[in-house]
Scaffold this motif. Structure first.
Motif, PDB file in Angstrom:
ATOM      1  N   LEU A 145      35.193  28.303  53.183  1.00 21.83           N
ATOM      2  CA  LEU A 145      35.230  29.668  52.655  1.00 21.83           C
ATOM      3  C   LEU A 145      34.195  29.885  51.562  1.00 21.83           C
ATOM      4  N   PRO A 146      33.326  30.890  51.694  1.00 18.59           N
ATOM      5  CA  PRO A 146      32.396  31.211  50.607  1.00 18.59           C
ATOM      6  C   PRO A 146      33.151  31.905  49.475  1.00 18.59           C
ATOM      7  N   ILE A 147      32.945  31.444  48.251  1.00 16.10           N
ATOM      8  CA  ILE A 147      33.653  32.020  47.109  1.00 16.10           C
ATOM      9  C   ILE A 147      32.694  32.221  45.940  1.00 16.10           C
ATOM     10  N   GLN A 148      33.126  33.059  44.998  1.00 20.88           N
ATOM     11  CA  GLN A 148      32.480  33.182  43.698  1.00 20.88           C
ATOM     12  C   GLN A 148      33.521  32.825  42.650  1.00 20.88           C
ATOM     13  N   THR A 149      33.103  32.182  41.574  1.00 18.29           N
ATOM     14  CA  THR A 149      34.052  31.672  40.604  1.00 18.29           C
ATOM     15  C   THR A 149      33.408  31.551  39.231  1.00 18.29           C
ATOM     16  N   GLN A 150      34.251  31.484  38.225  1.00 19.89           N
ATOM     17  CA  GLN A 150      33.755  31.149  36.897  1.00 19.89           C
ATOM     18  C   GLN A 150      33.260  29.691  36.913  1.00 19.89           C
ATOM     19  N   PRO A 151      32.359  29.356  36.005  1.00 22.22           N
ATOM     20  CA  PRO A 151      31.826  27.988  35.985  1.00 22.22           C
ATOM     21  C   PRO A 151      32.914  26.944  35.733  1.00 22.22           C
ATOM     22  N   THR A 152      32.750  25.784  36.318  1.00 27.11           N
ATOM     23  CA  THR A 152      33.705  24.684  36.160  1.00 27.11           C
ATOM     24  C   THR A 152      33.862  24.293  34.699  1.00 27.11           C
ATOM     25  N   ALA A 153      32.800  24.390  33.915  1.00 21.87           N
ATOM     26  CA  ALA A 153      32.858  23.981  32.507  1.00 21.87           C
ATOM     27  C   ALA A 153      33.914  24.758  31.725  1.00 21.87           C
ATOM     28  N   LEU A 154      34.251  25.962  32.175  1.00 22.25           N
ATOM     29  CA  LEU A 154      35.238  26.769  31.464  1.00 22.25           C
ATOM     30  C   LEU A 154      36.665  26.239  31.623  1.00 22.25           C
ATOM     31  N   MET A 155      36.884  25.334  32.581  1.00 24.25           N
ATOM     32  CA  MET A 155      38.228  24.784  32.763  1.00 24.25           C
ATOM     33  C   MET A 155      38.743  24.114  31.490  1.00 24.25           C
ATOM     34  N   ALA A 156      37.833  23.553  30.703  1.00 26.56           N
ATOM     35  CA  ALA A 156      38.233  22.863  29.471  1.00 26.56           C
ATOM     36  C   ALA A 156      38.732  23.823  28.401  1.00 26.56           C
ATOM     37  N   THR A 158      40.624  26.808  29.177  1.00 28.77           N
ATOM     38  CA  THR A 158      41.719  27.666  29.629  1.00 28.77           C
ATOM     39  C   THR A 158      43.053  26.944  29.507  1.00 28.77           C
ATOM     40  N   ALA A 159      44.124  27.727  29.346  1.00 35.48           N
ATOM     41  CA  ALA A 159      45.453  27.153  29.136  1.00 35.48           C
ATOM     42  C   ALA A 159      45.936  26.342  30.327  1.00 35.48           C
ATOM     43  N   ASP A 160      45.587  26.787  31.531  1.00 33.98           N
ATOM     44  CA  ASP A 160      46.055  26.069  32.728  1.00 33.98           C
ATOM     45  C   ASP A 160      45.017  25.114  33.297  1.00 33.98           C
ATOM     46  N   GLY A 161      43.876  24.976  32.611  1.00 30.55           N
ATOM     47  CA  GLY A 161      42.833  24.068  33.095  1.00 30.55           C
ATOM     48  C   GLY A 161      42.170  24.546  34.377  1.00 30.55           C
ATOM     49  N   LYS A 162      42.274  25.849  34.646  1.00 35.05           N
ATOM     50  CA  LYS A 162      41.694  26.408  35.853  1.00 35.05           C
ATOM     51  C   LYS A 162      40.826  27.614  35.501  1.00 35.05           C
ATOM     52  N   VAL A 163      40.043  28.075  36.500  1.00 33.34           N
ATOM     53  CA  VAL A 163      39.192  29.243  36.292  1.00 33.34           C
ATOM     54  C   VAL A 163      39.419  30.254  37.410  1.00 33.34           C
ATOM     55  N   HIS A 164      38.962  31.457  37.162  1.00 32.84           N
ATOM     56  CA  HIS A 164      39.119  32.574  38.076  1.00 32.84           C
ATOM     57  C   HIS A 164      38.179  32.404  39.271  1.00 32.84           C
ATOM     58  N   GLY A 165      38.645  32.745  40.479  1.00 41.56           N
ATOM     59  CA  GLY A 165      37.800  32.694  41.666  1.00 41.56           C
ATOM     60  C   GLY A 165      38.237  33.727  42.683  1.00 41.56           C
ATOM     61  N   TRP A 166      37.337  34.044  43.613  1.00 42.74           N
ATOM     62  CA  TRP A 166      37.672  34.967  44.688  1.00 42.74           C
ATOM     63  C   TRP A 166      36.760  34.709  45.875  1.00 42.74           C
ATOM     64  N   GLY A 167      37.261  34.987  47.056  1.00 40.66           N
ATOM     65  CA  GLY A 167      36.451  34.862  48.259  1.00 40.66           C
ATOM     66  C   GLY A 167      35.471  36.002  48.370  1.00 40.66           C
ATOM     67  N   THR A 168      34.412  35.782  49.140  1.00 36.90           N
ATOM     68  CA  THR A 168      33.414  36.827  49.342  1.00 36.90           C
ATOM     69  C   THR A 168      33.253  37.091  50.829  1.00 36.90           C
ATOM     70  N   TYR A 169      33.069  38.357  51.174  1.00 38.64           N
ATOM     71  CA  TYR A 169      33.130  38.794  52.568  1.00 38.64           C
ATOM     72  C   TYR A 169      31.814  38.569  53.303  1.00 38.64           C
ATOM     73  N   CYS A 170      31.597  37.325  53.678  1.00 36.98           N
ATOM     74  CA  CYS A 170      30.484  36.938  54.546  1.00 36.98           C
ATOM     75  C   CYS A 170      30.920  37.080  56.012  1.00 36.98           C
ATOM     76  N   PRO A 171      29.998  36.979  56.965  1.00 35.82           N
ATOM     77  CA  PRO A 171      30.388  37.015  58.372  1.00 35.82           C
ATOM     78  C   PRO A 171      31.454  35.963  58.689  1.00 35.82           C
ATOM     79  N   GLY A 172      32.444  36.351  59.472  1.00 35.43           N
ATOM     80  CA  GLY A 172      33.514  35.449  59.874  1.00 35.43           C
ATOM     81  C   GLY A 172      34.687  35.395  58.938  1.00 35.43           C
ATOM     82  N   VAL A 173      34.548  35.890  57.731  1.00 34.54           N
ATOM     83  CA  VAL A 173      35.658  35.844  56.777  1.00 34.54           C
ATOM     84  C   VAL A 173      36.814  36.697  57.297  1.00 34.54           C
ATOM     85  N   ALA A 174      38.037  36.184  57.136  1.00 36.03           N
ATOM     86  CA  ALA A 174      39.248  36.853  57.604  1.00 36.03           C
ATOM     87  C   ALA A 174      39.960  37.500  56.429  1.00 36.03           C
ATOM     88  N   GLY A 175      40.179  38.801  56.519  1.00 38.90           N
ATOM     89  CA  GLY A 175      40.843  39.530  55.453  1.00 38.90           C
ATOM     90  C   GLY A 175      42.070  40.252  55.965  1.00 38.90           C
TER      91      GLY A 175
END
Length: 297
Positions: A145-156, A158-175
């Motif tokens: 799945l092609p995605i866009q996300t905040q940089p991995t370095a920001l995980m350090a 955040t409270a949950d050790g994770k960052v924001h991400g979302w899929g991007t609508y390239c050909p073949g993506v299922a929505g």
């Protein structure tokens, strides 16, 4: 006015024709030399097998991104809900939509509507492979799945050790299609024929076609909203989760692992060829499908 509209709300006028044309003109990149360890096998429980009168479509579902929607697809497929349903809204250069038992864009399953999963939290355990770094973010692949996300370095930070991400609508993506209300997706879904970034973070993404994009693009065009309903729409003949099929019927899908050196070579070649126009949508992941052929339509 429809009391229940499961078609996409956005007008095709929001598309970016130049972007779509550029991606189409780029063509698939040649697969680099890869060894056996460079290939990743799609788990059978995450592989949706969509047989149509046009041929077979294989979708890798992404529960890390949209667990509620993936579970709904599993439930409906296991109950045979999708078998025989038509592609009731198909727009060339955009997408093919189905999953309506009425075939009109007004129907849904008997299950409750789903809470939107437009974005997700990406943790360090998720296999993210970056391919580009626009200002303040990263673009790449979470499995296929092609995605866009905040940089991995920001995980350090955040409270949950994770960052924001979302899929991007390239050909073949299922929505998932929905009403105007965000939390109104139910059973109707669409498969992208071309890129359409205006949908990002507005419609839940739950997977991507990994084999059979040419089938998606061959589905007969017809759009009930604009009075172009085709007399004999194409349809899904059978939809199943691969893990529910007998081993004698089950396809096995291997995809070039986005963590492999061969993948990096592929991306570098595409980036060189595309230059400043490079997009995550330009990267076609090589796929190997084995197992028995699809049943006749």
């Amino acid at each position: 006015m429809r009391s229940l509209t499961r078609t996409l709300v956005l007008s095709l006028s929001l598309a970016t024709p130049a972007f779509a044309a550029a991606a189409q003109d780029a063509g698939p990149a040649a697969a680099p030399m890869a060894v056996a360890t460079d290939w990743r096998t799609v788990p059978a429980d995450n592989l949706l097998v969509i047989d149509t009168n046009r041929g077979r479509i294989l979708v890798e579902m992404t529960p890390d991104v949209a667990p509620l929607h993936v579970e709904r697809m599993r439930v409906l497929a296991r109950r045979g809900f999708f078998d025989g349903l038509v592609f009731h809204r198909v727009i060339d250069g955009f997408m093919a939509q189905t999953g309506d038992p009425l075939g009109t864009g007004e129907g849904q399953s008997p299950y409750p509507d789903l809470k939107a999963e437009f974005t997700f939290r990406r943790g360090p355990e998720m296999p993210f492979a970056p391919v580009a770094a626009p200002a303040g973010s990263a673009m790449g692949f979470l499995n296929s799945l092609p995605i866009q996300t905040q940089p991995t370095a920001l995980m350090a930070t955040t409270a949950d050790g994770k960052v924001h991400g979302w899929g991007t609508y390239c050909p073949g993506v299922a929505g998932m299609a929905r009403d105007e209300a965000n939390d109104s997706a139910n059973s109707q879904f669409f498969l992208m024929r071309q890129p359409y970034p205006a949908l990002d973070k507005r419609y839940t993404i739950w997977g991507r076609v990994v084999s059979g994009l040419e089938v998606v693009r061959a589905i007969k065009v017809g759009d009930g909203d604009n009075g172009m309903v085709t007399a004999a729409p194409d349809r899904m003949t059978r939809v199943r989760i691969a893990s529910d099929l007998a081993t004698t019927e089950r396809p096995v899908v291997q995809i070039l692992d986005a963590s492999s050196a061969a993948f990096r070579t592929l991306v570098d070649g595409v980036r060189t060829a595309r230059g400043a126009d490079f997009s995550v949508c330009d990267v076609d992941l090589p796929v190997q499908v084995s197992g028995p052929p699809a049943p006749p339509a």
